[in-house]
Design an enzyme around this catalytic site. Structure first.
Site, short mmCIF file in Angstrom:
data_model
loop_
_atom_site.label_atom_id
_atom_site.label_comp_id
_atom_site.label_asym_id
_atom_site.label_seq_id
_atom_site.Cartn_x
_atom_site.Cartn_y
_atom_site.Cartn_z
N GLU A 187 0.81 -1.22 0.00
CA GLU A 187 0.00 0.00 0.00
C GLU A 187 0.85 1.28 0.00
O GLU A 187 0.31 2.38 -0.13
CB GLU A 187 -0.93 0.02 1.22
CG GLU A 187 -2.08 -0.98 1.18
CD GLU A 187 -1.64 -2.41 1.40
OE1 GLU A 187 -2.14 -3.31 0.69
OE2 GLU A 187 -0.79 -2.64 2.29
N THR A 190 6.74 -18.82 0.35
CA THR A 190 6.09 -18.72 -0.96
C THR A 190 6.71 -17.59 -1.77
O THR A 190 7.61 -16.90 -1.30
CB THR A 190 4.58 -18.46 -0.81
OG1 THR A 190 4.39 -17.11 -0.32
CG2 THR A 190 3.94 -19.43 0.17
N PHE A 214 13.52 5.27 -0.62
CA PHE A 214 13.17 3.85 -0.54
C PHE A 214 13.63 3.29 0.81
O PHE A 214 14.78 2.89 0.98
CB PHE A 214 13.83 3.08 -1.69
CG PHE A 214 13.39 1.65 -1.79
CD1 PHE A 214 12.15 1.31 -2.32
CD2 PHE A 214 14.23 0.62 -1.36
CE1 PHE A 214 11.75 -0.01 -2.41
CE2 PHE A 214 13.83 -0.70 -1.45
CZ PHE A 214 12.59 -1.02 -1.99
N VAL A 268 8.82 -3.26 5.88
CA VAL A 268 9.69 -4.40 6.19
C VAL A 268 9.10 -5.66 5.57
O VAL A 268 8.00 -6.08 5.94
CB VAL A 268 9.86 -4.59 7.72
CG1 VAL A 268 10.72 -5.82 8.00
CG2 VAL A 268 10.48 -3.36 8.35
N LEU A 269 9.83 -6.21 4.62
CA LEU A 269 9.42 -7.45 3.97
C LEU A 269 10.43 -8.54 4.34
O LEU A 269 11.63 -8.36 4.16
CB LEU A 269 9.37 -7.27 2.45
CG LEU A 269 8.32 -6.28 1.94
CD1 LEU A 269 8.59 -5.91 0.49
CD2 LEU A 269 6.93 -6.86 2.09
N ILE A 270 9.92 -9.65 4.86
CA ILE A 270 10.78 -10.77 5.25
C ILE A 270 10.35 -12.01 4.48
O ILE A 270 9.18 -12.38 4.48
CB ILE A 270 10.70 -11.02 6.76
CG1 ILE A 270 11.10 -9.75 7.53
CG2 ILE A 270 11.61 -12.18 7.17
CD1 ILE A 270 10.93 -9.85 9.04
N HIS A 323 5.35 -14.86 -2.48
CA HIS A 323 4.75 -13.58 -2.09
C HIS A 323 5.81 -12.50 -1.92
O HIS A 323 5.63 -11.36 -2.37
CB HIS A 323 3.97 -13.79 -0.79
CG HIS A 323 3.30 -12.55 -0.27
ND1 HIS A 323 2.12 -12.07 -0.79
CD2 HIS A 323 3.63 -11.70 0.74
CE1 HIS A 323 1.76 -10.98 -0.14
NE2 HIS A 323 2.65 -10.73 0.79
#
Length: 213
Positions: free
Chosen positions: A64, A135, A162, A129-131, A137
């Site tokens: 988002e 999968t 960023f 924060v992407l961990i 995703h």
């Protein structure tokens, strides 16, 4: 041996006091997010950005962030062009036949006219924060968010920093928020770097718009 990572220090000193900066962050992985946001705000203030010129907005997740940054930039432009009269529907609080009388309703306080921000946002810092999980995703979100945030800054002309961590493990994310729990110490809070980048890019963008190089 020192690390090769990180930007070379700038030769110029940037003054953040005239700048208005928005921080838009996701709520996923809250422990890491909170540390990154705190580090970002502290460094912005250290660079002279006034607390009143730091606006914080939250969204559910990193996916988002691009839309939120785009809308925040647009909203900042609306605020900068608005006046108290616009927001209060043209009500008058002075003397005259059409003015509101504060004495006629002693139990109702008179509305307070507040000053609207007089400038749009000079920079936006997108924090997420992407961990990586089990999968695909992670890969889809990382690529989509990266490209979309780049498009927002190119379309609006406003620097979008960023600040999305793309970590393979929990420990990688914690270390990059200054919360490391391994043998190498707590690590470095990358929010500080994002704040410095925001002040520098916002200052550059102001000069470039005026044809100064």
């Amino acid at each position: 041996m020192s690390s090769l990572k990180g930007p070379a220090p700038s030769n110029a000193k940037f003054d953040g006091s005239p700048l208005r900066v928005a921080i838009v962050h996701s709520r996923w992985n809250k422990t890491v997010i909170d540390a990154l946001v705190s580090g970002t705000i502290a460094k912005l203030k250290e660079q002279g950005v006034k607390e009143s010129n730091i606006v914080l907005q939250a969204v559910p997740g990193s996916f988002e962030l691009p839309l939120a940054c785009q809308k925040v930039i647009a909203g900042g432009n609306v605020q900068a062009g608005a006046t108290a009269t616009d927001l209060l529907g043209g009500l008058s609080f002075g003397s005259g036949a059409n003015s509101l009388s504060t004495g006629s309703r002693s139990s109702t306080p008179a509305p307070t006219v507040t000053n609207m921000p007089s400038q749009p946002f000079d920079a936006v810092i997108a924090i997420g924060v992407l961990i990586k999980g089990s999968t695909m995703h992670f890969e889809y979100i990382c690529e989509s968010v990266s490209h979309a945030l780049m498009r927002v800054q190119l379309d609006t002309g406003v620097p979008v920093i960023f600040g999305v961590l793309t970590a393979l493990t929990d420990d990688q994310a914690l270390e990059r928020a200054g919360l490391g729990r391994g043998e190498n110490g707590k690590g470095h809070n990358h929010g500080e770097d994002w704040a410095l980048a925001a002040v520098e890019m916002a200052s550059h963008a102001r000069r470039w718009r005026e044809g100064k190089f």
